[in-house]
Design an enzyme around this catalytic site. Structure first.
Site, PDB file in Angstrom:
ATOM      1  N   TYR A 189       0.833  -1.196   0.000  1.00 49.41           N
ATOM      2  CA  TYR A 189       0.000   0.000   0.000  1.00 49.41           C
ATOM      3  C   TYR A 189       0.871   1.251   0.000  1.00 49.41           C
ATOM      4  CZ  TYR A 189      -3.875  -3.097   1.408  1.00 49.41           C
ATOM      5  OH  TYR A 189      -4.825  -4.090   1.491  1.00 49.41           O
ATOM      6  N   ASN A 242     -19.625   5.425  11.070  1.00 52.21           N
ATOM      7  CA  ASN A 242     -19.764   4.019  10.685  1.00 52.21           C
ATOM      8  C   ASN A 242     -19.530   3.066  11.847  1.00 52.21           C
ATOM      9  OD1 ASN A 242     -20.434   4.585   8.033  1.00 52.21           O
ATOM     10  ND2 ASN A 242     -18.330   4.499   7.315  1.00 52.21           N
TER      11      ASN A 242
END
Length: 338
Positions: free
Chosen positions: A54, A294
């Site tokens: 990443y 969330n």
């Protein structure tokens, strides 16, 4: 925040994990990334998922910096190996050489002595599985990883890997597949095998790259700054959901969510977390408030009637084919990472 064991292991993780696949790139400032990690911690998230590939290693570096000073024993850190991390012929795959060297690089970038779960980012058809599992045994026995996991392995690959792990007396406890109310591919084969073997799912893209937040409406332009309007590693994954039919059906989730006092995103996350084989769902965020909102999904309980309602709306456009589980290697030009 609620917590669950990973499969049949003794390791406990937060039901929501923070992942930095697309949220720690050059387009995100270091300050914003650190703020997202702080928001995750404040929300009770203790599980963090990353990978050596990443942002060419920068994701691990920034995560390590953001977590510096936190009590290491109170965190669960996951990283991955498989993708190319350099120009050399041995800088990718699951060979003994790359597994061991890649983990050393990950630990250096994270600033940590060990990771909790070290994951095979994909299955490597170019390396004998025995060699890969022996390399994983090496890092577990060296104390550099507590557990082993995999990502996007087929049911057959999971069976073979689990059998070798038992022979080598190392704990293969997790699988990381894509899973959402729009991508139900693991349900037919992968999840039943994992339940049988005691392997838990730590799923990625539970919001279908943001489509299941409801922010993409049919007939309208993409929101400014959204993934749909940017060229990045997730564009290919996202493109398949950006159709009029899919987006229209997602909008039909709004009244279902509202009746429960939830947002569409919270409903979609609760739908994923209600599966007994799902230990955690990995969330990304470009703003701290996304994590704060969330995180409430971890407390939501969906009854059978609500699950059936969601399935009725999205089932006709969801993917179910178990053959869509990726089988890839460094020689396969079509592989993608998450």
């Amino acid at each position: 925040m609620k917590f669950r064991h990973v499969g049949n292991s003794g390791l406990v993780v937060s039901r929501l994990a923070y992942g930095n696949w697309l949220t720690r790139t050059d387009t995100n400032s270091a300050d914003t990334g650190a703020a997202c990690v702080r928001a995750a911690l404040d929300a009770g998230i203790t599980t963090f998922d990353t990978a050596d590939v990443y942002a060419d290693g920068a994701a691990e570096e920034s995560l390590g910096r953001a977590l510096k000073g936190e009590r290491r024993e109170g965190l669960e850190i996951l990283t991955k190996v498989f993708a190319p991390t350099g120009p050399g012929r041995n800088d990718s795959g699951l060979s003994r050489k790359h597994v061991r060297e890649s983990l050393d690089g990950s630990l250096r970038r994270l600033g940590m002595e060990y990771v909790d779960i070290y994951q095979a980012h994909r299955f490597d058809v170019s390396t004998p599985l025995e060699e890969t599992m022996e390399a994983f045994a090496d890092v577990v026995h060296a104390g550099k990883a507590h557990y082993i996991g995999v990502s996007e392995w087929t049911a057959g690959q999971l069976r073979r890997g689990h059998a070798l792990a038992r022979e080598l007396r190392i704990p293969l406890i997790s699988n990381q597949p894509q899973y959402s109310a729009l991508w139900r591919v693991p349900e037919a084969e992968v999840m039943p095998v994992c339940e049988e073997l005691g392997i838990g799912q730590i799923v990625w893209s539970p919001l279908a790259q943001g489509v299941l937040t409801g922010k993409y409406a049919p007939g309208r332009g993409w929101p400014e700054g959204s993934r749909a309007g940017a060229v990045n590693d997730g564009s290919e994954v996202l493109a398949g959901w950006l159709t009029e039919e899919v987006l229209g059906r997602v909008q039909r989730l709004r009244p279902i969510a509202a009746d429960l006092g939830l947002t569409v995103a919270q409903l979609a996350l609760a739908w994923v977390l209600r599966h007994p084989n799902v230990s955690a769902a990995v969330l990304g965020a470009s703003r701290p408030e996304q994590l704060t909102g969330n995180a409430k999904a971890a407390d939501a309980e969906l009854d059978d009637e609500v699950v059936a309602a969601v399935d009725g709306v999205l089932g006709p456009v969801a993917a179910f084919d178990p053959a869509a589980t990726e089988e890839s290697s460094p020689a396969d030009p079509g592989w993608r990472l998450a």
